[in-house]
Design a protein around this motif. Structure first.
Motif, mmCIF file in Angstrom:
data_model
loop_
_atom_site.group_PDB
_atom_site.id
_atom_site.type_symbol
_atom_site.label_atom_id
_atom_site.label_comp_id
_atom_site.label_asym_id
_atom_site.label_seq_id
_atom_site.Cartn_x
_atom_site.Cartn_y
_atom_site.Cartn_z
ATOM 1 N N LEU A 122 35.543 -18.771 7.560
ATOM 2 C CA LEU A 122 35.788 -17.535 6.804
ATOM 3 C C LEU A 122 36.459 -17.809 5.455
ATOM 4 C CD1 LEU A 122 35.795 -14.364 6.983
ATOM 5 C CD2 LEU A 122 38.084 -14.563 7.882
ATOM 6 N N SER A 123 37.482 -18.686 5.466
ATOM 7 C CA SER A 123 38.233 -18.868 4.227
ATOM 8 C C SER A 123 37.365 -19.518 3.147
ATOM 9 C CB SER A 123 39.498 -19.675 4.476
ATOM 10 O OG SER A 123 39.167 -20.937 4.986
ATOM 11 N N GLY A 124 36.521 -20.482 3.541
ATOM 12 C CA GLY A 124 35.655 -21.123 2.557
ATOM 13 C C GLY A 124 34.664 -20.152 1.954
ATOM 14 N N MET A 125 34.075 -19.312 2.797
ATOM 15 C CA MET A 125 33.098 -18.334 2.306
ATOM 16 C C MET A 125 33.778 -17.289 1.411
ATOM 17 S SD MET A 125 30.190 -19.275 3.384
ATOM 18 C CE MET A 125 30.699 -20.968 3.422
ATOM 19 N N SER A 126 34.983 -16.894 1.790
ATOM 20 C CA SER A 126 35.713 -15.917 0.979
ATOM 21 C C SER A 126 36.082 -16.525 -0.362
ATOM 22 C CB SER A 126 36.986 -15.475 1.695
ATOM 23 O OG SER A 126 36.660 -14.944 2.931
ATOM 24 N N LEU A 127 36.428 -17.805 -0.326
ATOM 25 C CA LEU A 127 36.795 -18.490 -1.566
ATOM 26 C C LEU A 127 35.622 -18.470 -2.539
ATOM 27 C CD1 LEU A 127 38.851 -20.273 -3.033
ATOM 28 C CD2 LEU A 127 37.822 -22.239 -1.937
ATOM 29 N N ILE A 128 34.427 -18.754 -2.048
ATOM 30 C CA ILE A 128 33.253 -18.718 -2.929
ATOM 31 C C ILE A 128 33.049 -17.282 -3.417
ATOM 32 C CG2 ILE A 128 30.783 -19.130 -3.125
ATOM 33 C CD1 ILE A 128 31.242 -21.600 -2.128
ATOM 34 N N GLY A 129 33.271 -16.316 -2.526
ATOM 35 C CA GLY A 129 33.106 -14.913 -2.924
ATOM 36 C C GLY A 129 34.026 -14.567 -4.085
ATOM 37 N N VAL A 130 35.282 -14.969 -3.973
ATOM 38 C CA VAL A 130 36.249 -14.693 -5.049
ATOM 39 C C VAL A 130 35.832 -15.428 -6.327
ATOM 40 C CG1 VAL A 130 38.649 -15.023 -5.769
ATOM 41 C CG2 VAL A 130 38.157 -14.225 -3.468
ATOM 42 N N THR A 131 35.384 -16.678 -6.164
ATOM 43 C CA THR A 131 34.955 -17.456 -7.335
ATOM 44 C C THR A 131 33.786 -16.765 -8.046
ATOM 45 O OG1 THR A 131 35.584 -19.449 -6.151
ATOM 46 C CG2 THR A 131 34.222 -19.758 -8.086
ATOM 47 N N LEU A 132 32.798 -16.320 -7.243
ATOM 48 C CA LEU A 132 31.647 -15.615 -7.821
ATOM 49 C C LEU A 132 32.110 -14.376 -8.594
ATOM 50 C CD1 LEU A 132 28.867 -15.519 -5.070
ATOM 51 C CD2 LEU A 132 28.631 -16.379 -7.396
ATOM 52 N N MET A 133 32.995 -13.617 -7.938
ATOM 53 C CA MET A 133 33.477 -12.385 -8.569
ATOM 54 C C MET A 133 34.275 -12.695 -9.833
ATOM 55 S SD MET A 133 32.256 -9.989 -6.904
ATOM 56 C CE MET A 133 30.880 -10.757 -6.146
ATOM 57 N N PHE A 134 34.986 -13.809 -9.801
ATOM 58 C CA PHE A 134 35.786 -14.214 -10.959
ATOM 59 C C PHE A 134 34.868 -14.451 -12.162
ATOM 60 C CE2 PHE A 134 38.098 -17.268 -13.573
ATOM 61 C CZ PHE A 134 39.370 -16.731 -13.597
ATOM 62 N N PHE A 135 33.772 -15.154 -11.915
ATOM 63 C CA PHE A 135 32.864 -15.432 -13.031
ATOM 64 C C PHE A 135 32.086 -14.182 -13.431
ATOM 65 C CE2 PHE A 135 33.482 -19.860 -11.482
ATOM 66 C CZ PHE A 135 34.091 -20.327 -12.632
#
Lengths: 324, 587
Positions: free
Chosen positions: B385-398
């Motif tokens: 979960l944490s890895g997938m959420s991290l990518i989600g936040v990264t995507l949203m950041f960009f």
């Protein structure tokens, strides 16, 4: 062919993952600086702890080593930590625009100057221990300045840098993965269609097994429907029959599902396994309702199970006919 | 909303069979609310929460069966589905939203508004449940994923009717797991037994056993299906890790400026291999593996959707058990609209075009990541979960041009949605095994999935108080996950996304998708993403199960090993729950 495929695949994954893991030059440098600072900081912390121990052994006041004051608010820094934090903040402020090495070095030296003087005029082992700490702390100045003045490579730069360094062996590994996977697919197909010499004795004749199961479920459902108020012994008998169907009839069909998938394709498999799984679920339900002693629901569940199994059998006949 | 009777002939004066009843829903919601508040607190304190479905099943079973002496097996399944559906918000929110509070403490431009976060979280929750509609058929009926916790919960629910012998095995397994876990919690046993260190193996060639009977139980229930995961771990930690250290791709002590390796160098190099290389690449492999899985199962997914759609129209025997795909399409549409609204409300600097982009990409990512997490949980019981959420936040950041508020608020949505997928799927697996009707489970989860969101957000605001109520400067509630995410947002601002590792991993995952073992990419990615001790312990369970199966047969596995393994998982969850309650009680 199966084992050859697995071997090639494993080599491919190993190559790909190893070369994929390699850091670009820019990231290697960042990692190197980060590691150097982390290990030097660990040495500095240890030297500080030794110094504080030396003060204690010399029965001196805690002085610089005094722990933060107890308070309801977040714990305050020691004077030394406050000076360090101030210096770090100054460096971070400058880092927002990535300072030059000279600027960063000046900031680090200023921070060191703030904590360096032996203001208490210590002597003996505490002074020596403090000297060792200061030496360790001084060793941090240059790497920290270097790190602060080296910008972190952006995502695209990292990608390009990594590909330049490891791209070709990585692609080679990827090709091996695909070759291994294709060989594995062929071997699996041969095995499932019975062409393999592996002597697989778990083959299931789905046409027979599914029709047989459908018939047995229908018979059980009809018998249950005829019982209005079963005795405990009759209930126990039904429960045993349900458990036998779950284990000895559904189990092997589910276990051998890839054979069916290989024969009638994924869409055909879904066409059959949708109702078949529904029948299994309704049979599971009949077990639960029997355990809960709710006979009317048991009868309903068995009837639904038989109904769905008949649907699965019809779907299988249709798919097998199409597959020839 | 509650239905109390399944379709069928008259029941001859006997009360209808209890399934989706008001009691199941009300108790489920109450248990879920208590769990949400408690887990938010414990998440801020310890940095992790507990496995919601299993704990909810234990609590629901204790209340309905034990205290109230009522409830059928399937009613208990609904109760547990409801409780864990409500509680799902706790981990989704406690791992993400605290980062926004922490950033607001140091940046006066950042304010924490509850409405966008609540909206985004509810949108994520609905979408998480919706995307499961066609995936249930794919993962549970066609791929037959194990979902070890789902099996454990089903064993617990069925225990009253399964006979004394099975109950004894379940309780025996639970007692063993409880004993071992208590001993580890009191430091009488270590949390990890290092076997490699004493025989001279370096830290970057790890050989350690994670002391967790739940992990052994998950391995026992997975059997040979879990082996690729173990082999992936062996490849990552016994081949790649020493290789990259010995080829000096990790800076040597000399490169760091030391003549001899200083104390801690080995640990640092192993940490670098894991943090900078294997973990980010593992995330990429997970995503690639899941994408390959989607492509490979497109015909089956299409067929599943077609049959759902036909059944919904015709009302055939199987169809009435499932929700119509229209709900899926409505869920996706609704989620896009809600995410767009949350993006626009989160920050004044988000343009309409950006808002649309964020909503679309967020929805697609949520569905894909939900698939990854559900598959990984289904095959191993371990959730990335944490890895997938991290990518989600990264995507949203960009997507938001580096807007921290928007990326965290939408990260909340992604995290909750992904969690909802894994939780719902595990509950549906339990449901399949006890014979619940999926439609009723899904209706229950849709109806209550949003309730935990305002509870979790409210608890965060209460604990934050006037500021500084939690965070690294507060040793009582250090919010480790939130602080880590705030750090990630900071480093993303400096351009720290490991795009090369994600891209490399993605390609490996896609390549592995060609091999004829379903989910191979996800298993290998997960093995790279996790520390090896967890994988190894799980592997011990898999190998034991295979050996016992060969010696004693499938019937023995079903009648004896499954209840014992289920007991291991339940015992550890129960001990964790007890420890959590004690911690809450003593502050």
């Amino acid at each position: 062919m199966k084992y050859l495929g697995i071997l090639i695949l494993a080599i491919g994954v190993g190559l790909c993952a190893a070369f994929g893991a390699r850091l670009s030059d820019g990231m290697y440098e960042q990692t190197r600086l980060g590691g150097q600072i982390a290990l030097l900081e660990a040495q500095t912390d240890k030297a500080w702890a030794d110094y504080c121990a030396a003060r204690e052994a010399a029965k001196l006041e805690q002085g610089e080593c005094a722990p933060p004051e107890e308070a309801d608010d977040p714990p305050a820094d020691t004077p030394l930590e406050a000076a360090e934090d101030g210096a770090e903040a100054a460096v971070e402020d400058e880092a927002a625009q990535t300072p030059t090495y000279d600027e960063a070095l000046a900031a680090e030296k200023a921070a060191l100057a703030g904590v360096a003087p032996n203001a208490e005029g210590l002597s003996g082992p505490p002074a020596q221990a403090r000297g060792r700490w200061l030496e360790a702390r001084t060793a941090l100045v240059e790497p920290r300045a270097q790190k602060a003045s080296t910008p972190l490579p952006g995502p695209e730069t990292r990608l390009a840098g990594w590909f330049e360094l490891s791209g070709m062996p990585f692609l080679g590994g990827l090709a091996l993965i695909v070759i291994g996977a294709v060989l594995g697919r062929r071997a699996a197909k041969a095995e499932l269609s019975g062409d393999s010499k592996s002597g697989d004795d778990t083959r299931v004749d789905f046409g027979v097994a599914v029709a047989d199961l459908a018939q047995k479920l229908r018979a059980l459902a009809d018998r249950a429907a005829a019982l209005d108020a079963p005795t405990p012994a009759q209930r126990k008998e039904v429960q045993a029959e349900i458990e036998a169907l779950q284990l000895t009839r559904f189990g092997p069909i589910v276990e051998a599902r890839y054979q069916l998938q290989n024969r009638i394709g994924l869409a055909g498999f879904a066409h059959v396994f949708g109702p078949l799984s529904g029948a299994e679920r309704w049979l599971n339900r009949s077990w639960s309702t029997l355990a809960d002693e709710h006979w009317p629901e048991t009868r309903t569940s068995l009837a639904r199970s038989a109904e769905q199994m008949a649907e699965a059998a019809a779907a299988l006949a249709e798919e097998l006919k199409q597959a020839g | 909303m509650a239905e109390t009777q399944s379709s069928g002939p008259p029941t001859g004066g006997i009360a209808p069979y209890r399934e989706l009843t008001p009691a199941a829903v009300v108790f489920g919601v109450l248990i879920g609310i208590v769990m949400t508040a408690a887990f938010v607190y414990i998440g801020l304190k310890l940095g992790f929460t507990l496995p919601g479905s299993t704990v909810a099943a234990i609590l629901g079973f204790a209340v309905l069966r034990g205290v109230l002496r009522r409830g059928s097996i399937i009613e208990n399944n609904i109760n547990q589905t409801v409780a864990s559906g409500v509680n799902n918000a706790s981990s989704g929110i406690v791992f993400t939203l605290p980062a926004l509070f922490l950033l607001s403490a140091t940046n006066t431009d950042i304010t924490v508004e509850p409405l966008p976060a609540i909206l985004a979280a509810i949108g994520g929750s609905f979408l998480g449940v919706a995307v499961i509609i066609p995936l249930r058929k794919q993962m549970i009926e066609f791929e037959r994923l194990r979902f070890p916790s789902g099996i454990a919960v089903a064993s617990l629910l069925k225990s009253p009717g399964a006979g004394a012998q099975q109950a004894k095995l379940l309780i025996g397994g639970a007692l063993i797991a409880t004993l071992i876990h208590v001993l580890a919690n009191f430091h009488i046993l270590p949390h990890e037994i290092d076997v490699g260190g004493p025989i001279g193996l370096p830290v970057y060639f790890p050989l350690a056993i994670y002391v967790s009977f739940a992990s052994v139980g998950a391995g026992l229930l997975s059997g040979k299906g879990g082996l690729p995961f173990v082999l992936g771990g062996v490849l990552a930690w016994w081949v790649i890790s020493p290789s990259v250290v010995l080829t000096e791709w990790v800076p040597t002590a000399a490169a760091l400026g030391f003549s001899d390796a200083p104390a801690g160098y080995d640990g640092w190099s192993a940490g670098t291999v894991y943090g900078e290389m294997l973990r980010p690449m593992g995330i990429g492999v997970l995503v690639g593996g899941a994408l390959a899985g989607v492509f490979a199962s497109l015909p089956a997914l299409k067929s599943a959707l077609k049959s759902l759609s036909q059944a919904a129209k015709a009302g055939s025997s199987g169809g009435s058990d499932e929700l119509s795909p229209t709900i899926l399409y409505m869920g996706i549409g609704g989620a896009i609209v809600i995410l767009f609204g949350a993006a626009m409300l989160s920050s004044g600097s988000i343009s309409v075009v950006q808002g649309i982009g964020i909503a679309l990409v967020g929805t697609v990512w949520l569905a894909l990541a939900g698939l990854v997490v559900a598959q990984a949980t289904g095959m191993t019981d371990i959730s990335p979960l944490s890895g997938m959420s991290l990518i989600g936040v990264t995507l949203m950041f960009f997507m938001s041009d580096g807007n921290a508020v928007a990326s965290i608020v939408l990260g909340v949505s992604v995290c909750i949605g992904i969690g909802q997928c894994a939780d719902m799927m595990s509950d549906l697996k339990s449901g399949h095994l006890v014979g619940a009707i999926p439609r009723k489970q899904q209706i229950a989860q849709f109806a209550v999935g949003w309730i935990g969101v305002p509870v979790a957000v409210g608890v965060l605001f209460l604990l934050w108080g006037d500021g500084g109520g939690f965070g690294p400067s507060n040793p009582e509630l250090s919010a480790p996950q939130g602080a880590a995410l705030a750090g990630v947002i900071d480093s993303l601002g400096q351009g720290a996304a490991p795009l090369d590792k994600y891209a490399g991993g993605l390609a490996i995952g896609l390549g592995l998708g060609v091999f004829p073992i379903a989910g191979l990419g996800v298993l290998v990615g997960l093995a790279m993403y996790l520390p090896f001790s967890i994988t190894l312990t799980y592997g011990i369970g898999c190998l034991t199960s295979i050996a016992l199966g060969r010696k004693l047969g499938d019937a023995w596995i079903g009648s004896t090993l499954v209840p014992v393994a289920a007991g291991f998982i339940i015992g550890e969850a129960l001990t964790n729950l007890g420890a959590t309650l004690i911690q809450l009680a003593v502050g």
